[in-house]
Design an enzyme around this catalytic site. Structure first.
Site, PDB file in Angstrom:
ATOM      1  N   LEU A   1      73.004 103.441  14.996  1.00 56.21           N
ATOM      2  CA  LEU A   1      71.937 103.830  14.063  1.00 56.21           C
ATOM      3  C   LEU A   1      71.122 102.630  13.587  1.00 56.21           C
ATOM      4  CD1 LEU A   1      73.763 106.472  11.796  1.00 56.21           C
ATOM      5  CD2 LEU A   1      72.158 106.909  13.675  1.00 56.21           C
TER       6      LEU A   1
ATOM      7  N   LYS B   1      85.386 103.389   8.041  1.00 50.88           N
ATOM      8  CA  LYS B   1      86.038 104.114   6.923  1.00 50.88           C
ATOM      9  C   LYS B   1      87.473 103.674   6.640  1.00 50.88           C
ATOM     10  CE  LYS B   1      88.278 107.754   9.322  1.00 50.88           C
ATOM     11  NZ  LYS B   1      88.944 108.985   9.017  1.00 50.88           N
TER      12      LYS B   1
ATOM     13  N   SER C   1      82.989 110.618  -0.335  1.00 52.36           N
ATOM     14  CA  SER C   1      84.456 110.655  -0.431  1.00 52.36           C
ATOM     15  C   SER C   1      84.888 110.679  -1.886  1.00 52.36           C
ATOM     16  CB  SER C   1      85.024 109.402   0.254  1.00 52.36           C
ATOM     17  OG  SER C   1      86.362 109.204  -0.101  1.00 52.36           O
TER      18      SER C   1
ATOM     19  N   TYR D   1      84.913  99.722   1.098  1.00 53.93           N
ATOM     20  CA  TYR D   1      84.605 100.992   1.786  1.00 53.93           C
ATOM     21  C   TYR D   1      84.088 101.997   0.756  1.00 53.93           C
ATOM     22  CZ  TYR D   1      85.361 105.775   3.039  1.00 53.93           C
ATOM     23  OH  TYR D   1      85.179 107.118   3.198  1.00 53.93           O
TER      24      TYR D   1
ATOM     25  N   LYS E   1      80.151 103.924  -0.022  1.00 55.93           N
ATOM     26  CA  LYS E   1      79.869 105.353  -0.279  1.00 55.93           C
ATOM     27  C   LYS E   1      79.109 105.496  -1.606  1.00 55.93           C
ATOM     28  CE  LYS E   1      81.834 107.212   3.339  1.00 55.93           C
ATOM     29  NZ  LYS E   1      81.017 107.818   4.394  1.00 55.93           N
TER      30      LYS E   1
ATOM     31  N   ASN F   1      91.213 114.875   0.903  1.00 58.12           N
ATOM     32  CA  ASN F   1      91.952 114.283   2.032  1.00 58.12           C
ATOM     33  C   ASN F   1      91.966 115.204   3.249  1.00 58.12           C
ATOM     34  OD1 ASN F   1      92.824 112.763  -0.420  1.00 58.12           O
ATOM     35  ND2 ASN F   1      94.079 111.685   1.096  1.00 58.12           N
TER      36      ASN F   1
ATOM     37  N   ASN G   1      96.420 106.229   7.251  1.00 58.19           N
ATOM     38  CA  ASN G   1      96.579 107.450   6.456  1.00 58.19           C
ATOM     39  C   ASN G   1      97.899 108.167   6.745  1.00 58.19           C
ATOM     40  OD1 ASN G   1      93.097 107.859   6.989  1.00 58.19           O
ATOM     41  ND2 ASN G   1      94.026 107.218   5.081  1.00 58.19           N
ATOM     42  N   LEU G   2      98.305 108.988   5.780  1.00 56.02           N
ATOM     43  CA  LEU G   2      99.631 109.608   5.798  1.00 56.02           C
ATOM     44  C   LEU G   2      99.860 110.542   6.982  1.00 56.02           C
ATOM     45  CD1 LEU G   2     102.386 110.105   4.484  1.00 56.02           C
ATOM     46  CD2 LEU G   2     101.306 111.858   3.054  1.00 56.02           C
TER      47      LEU G   2
ATOM     48  N   ARG H   1      97.960 114.254  -3.502  1.00 54.83           N
ATOM     49  CA  ARG H   1      96.574 114.289  -3.029  1.00 54.83           C
ATOM     50  C   ARG H   1      96.153 115.725  -2.739  1.00 54.83           C
ATOM     51  NH1 ARG H   1      97.300 109.948  -4.583  1.00 54.83           N
ATOM     52  NH2 ARG H   1      96.731 107.912  -3.707  1.00 54.83           N
TER      53      ARG H   1
HETATM   54  C1  WQD Z   1      97.803 109.599   0.950  1.00 58.16           C
HETATM   55  C2  WQD Z   1      99.117 109.412   0.198  1.00 58.16           C
HETATM   56  C3  WQD Z   1      99.762 107.115  -0.073  1.00 58.16           C
HETATM   57  C4  WQD Z   1     100.429 106.332   4.200  1.00 58.16           C
HETATM   58  C5  WQD Z   1      92.268 107.516   1.904  1.00 58.16           C
HETATM   59  C6  WQD Z   1      91.001 106.834   1.518  1.00 58.16           C
HETATM   60  C7  WQD Z   1      89.936 107.862   1.245  1.00 58.16           C
HETATM   61  C8  WQD Z   1      89.814 108.805   2.414  1.00 58.16           C
HETATM   62  C9  WQD Z   1      91.151 109.444   2.741  1.00 58.16           C
HETATM   63  C10 WQD Z   1      88.028 108.095   3.825  1.00 58.16           C
HETATM   64  C11 WQD Z   1      99.073 108.271  -0.804  1.00 58.16           C
HETATM   65  C12 WQD Z   1     100.761 107.852   0.803  1.00 58.16           C
HETATM   66  C13 WQD Z   1     100.110 106.925   2.991  1.00 58.16           C
HETATM   67  C14 WQD Z   1     101.777 105.966   4.467  1.00 58.16           C
HETATM   68  C15 WQD Z   1     102.409 106.810   2.316  1.00 58.16           C
HETATM   69  N1  WQD Z   1      89.334 108.122   3.557  1.00 58.16           N
HETATM   70  N2  WQD Z   1     101.086 107.160   2.074  1.00 58.16           N
HETATM   71  N3  WQD Z   1     102.720 106.214   3.503  1.00 58.16           N
HETATM   72  O1  WQD Z   1      94.749 106.828   0.238  1.00 58.16           O
HETATM   73  O2  WQD Z   1      94.560 109.243  -0.578  1.00 58.16           O
HETATM   74  O3  WQD Z   1      92.753 108.269   0.824  1.00 58.16           O
HETATM   75  O4  WQD Z   1      92.067 108.373   3.004  1.00 58.16           O
HETATM   76  O5  WQD Z   1      87.138 108.635   3.248  1.00 58.16           O
HETATM   77  O6  WQD Z   1      88.718 107.186   1.043  1.00 58.16           O
HETATM   78  O7  WQD Z   1      91.218 106.121   0.306  1.00 58.16           O
HETATM   79  O8  WQD Z   1      94.949 108.771   1.847  1.00 58.16           O
HETATM   80  O9  WQD Z   1      96.519 109.270   3.664  1.00 58.16           O
HETATM   81  O10 WQD Z   1      96.139 106.844   3.027  1.00 58.16           O
HETATM   82  O11 WQD Z   1      97.428 108.316   1.497  1.00 58.16           O
HETATM   83  O12 WQD Z   1     103.309 107.028   1.453  1.00 58.16           O
HETATM   84  O13 WQD Z   1     102.134 105.408   5.546  1.00 58.16           O
HETATM   85  O14 WQD Z   1     100.132 109.080   1.141  1.00 58.16           O
HETATM   86  O15 WQD Z   1     100.434 106.239  -0.977  1.00 58.16           O
HETATM   87  O16 WQD Z   1      99.855 108.649  -1.918  1.00 58.16           O
HETATM   88  P1  WQD Z   1      94.318 108.221   0.477  1.00 58.16           P
HETATM   89  P2  WQD Z   1      96.261 108.260   2.594  1.00 58.16           P
END
Ligand code: WQD
Length: 328
Positions: free
Chosen positions: A58, A83, A123, A147, A151, A177, A197-198, A229
């Protein structure tokens, strides 16, 4: 025609499925920095449609002008952007340059070609650490990483642009999420390397690609001590974009979530139950920057767009695993 920037990405590709189901004509611009070209073939398989794809950045204004020259673009859904929270802390200039420069270029070209309809992928991270729950769209905004700041800054740019030229219809969607995958099992979250991410991490432990899930803290003031979340199925999120497209008037801001919080342990237990797998896990120290609890008030999106998430945590866990099993 709807231009989808970053349309080969996780949320962009799922949104294209819903757009086509609703008889929109779609065009994709993607620079493949965090996606794979083969996604366009999967989209054809799922939708039966040939979708024009421009592999372009872009920030390349000349190329973007040509795309607008060659196509009658009525609206833009803007997903493209870096992101990863952690990476943004290490490389802030790369994030500011990429996410903001690309958006400014896109908006300049849109204005030049009299395309005034924009849906922006924002976000819940712009809320920072909320003062109370559920989070409403008029809550104070603050960010704790570059990041999230991109936004927030882009939201401000869009608000200022609207004031300067209210021919624009701008909808800002704040995702909570997003997890899960299309029911076809052909599309899903496919992060390269070790997931931040989780859910993608849980999935990689389930397939044996990663050894053990670290649960970042079990001493938060939540139902079971682990982070809470608002997980929303990516297909529901995609439906929210289609409803936004049908209801574009002026400058609007909406949360896209379910209104329910789920803890890390609850998500892991649900994943194990619906997929009949065991997830090796251990408690680890809290992750810097994490907040204890976060979930959306969805009243505004329901009242003004008629949006309500339908899929359950069980659906999200089943679909996430189904995708990986189909695409080993
Ligand atoms: C979720 C929960 C962690 C990984 C992020 C960004 C947000 C958006 C979505 C882009 C939390 C816990 C995580 C792991 C864990 N992204 N966790 N072990 O942090 O809520 O949001 O992703 O737009 O901007 O900030 O998502 O999935 O990283 O974490 O225990 O290996 O899982 O502590 O409580 P988050 P997440």
């Amino acid at each position: 025609m709807i231009l989808v920037t970053g349309g080969l990405g996780y949320i962009g590709s799922h949104t294209i499925i819903e757009l086509i189901k609703n008889n929109y004509e779609v065009l994709v611009v993607d620079n493949l920095s965090n996606s794979k070209r083969e996604v366009i073939d999967k989209l054809k398989k799922i939708t039966g449609k040939e979708i024009p794809l421009y592999i372009s950045d872009l920030c390349d204004k000349k190329a973007l002008r040509q795309i607008f020259q060659d196509n009658k673009i009525d609206s833009v859904i803007h997903f493209a952007g870096f992101k990863a929270v952690g990476e943004s802390v290490e490389k802030p200039l790369m994030y500011y340059r990429n996410n903001i420069d690309s958006t400014l270029t896109l908006l300049e070209v849109m204005e030049e070609f009299n395309c005034f309809n924009m849906i922006f992928s924002s976000s819940a991270t712009v809320y920072g650490s909320p003062k109370s729950l559920p989070i409403k769209e008029d809550f104070p905004l603050s960010t704790t990483n570059p990041y999230g700041s991109t936004k927030l800054f882009i939201e401000q740019i869009l608000k200022d642009l609207y004031v300067s030229n209210n021919k624009f219809n701008i909808t800002i969607l704040r995702y909570f999420n997003p997890i899960g995958a299309d029911e076809s099992g052909l599309l899903g979250e496919d992060p390269r390397g070790i997931p931040n991410n989780l859910m993608p991490y849980i999935v990689k432990v389930a397939t044996g690609e990663l050894e053990t899930l670290s649960i970042f803290g079990d001493d938060y003031d939540t139902c079971d001590g682990t982070g809470v979340r608002d997980y929303i199925h990516v297909t529901d999120l995609a439906r929210g974009h289609v409803l936004s497209l049908k209801n574009q008037h002026g400058l609007r801001i909406y949360n896209l979530g379910t209104g329910h919080g789920t803890s890390v342990l609850e998500l892991v237990n649900t994943f194990e139950k619906v997929n009949n797998v065991k997830i090796n896990k251990k408690i680890a120290p809290r992750r810097a920057g994490d907040i204890a609890e976060c979930f959306a008030s969805c009243d505004k999106a329901f009242k003004e767009l008629g949006f309500k998430a339908e899929k359950t945590i069980e659906d999200m866990c089943r679909d996430s695993y189904n995708y990986v099993k189909n695409n080993k």
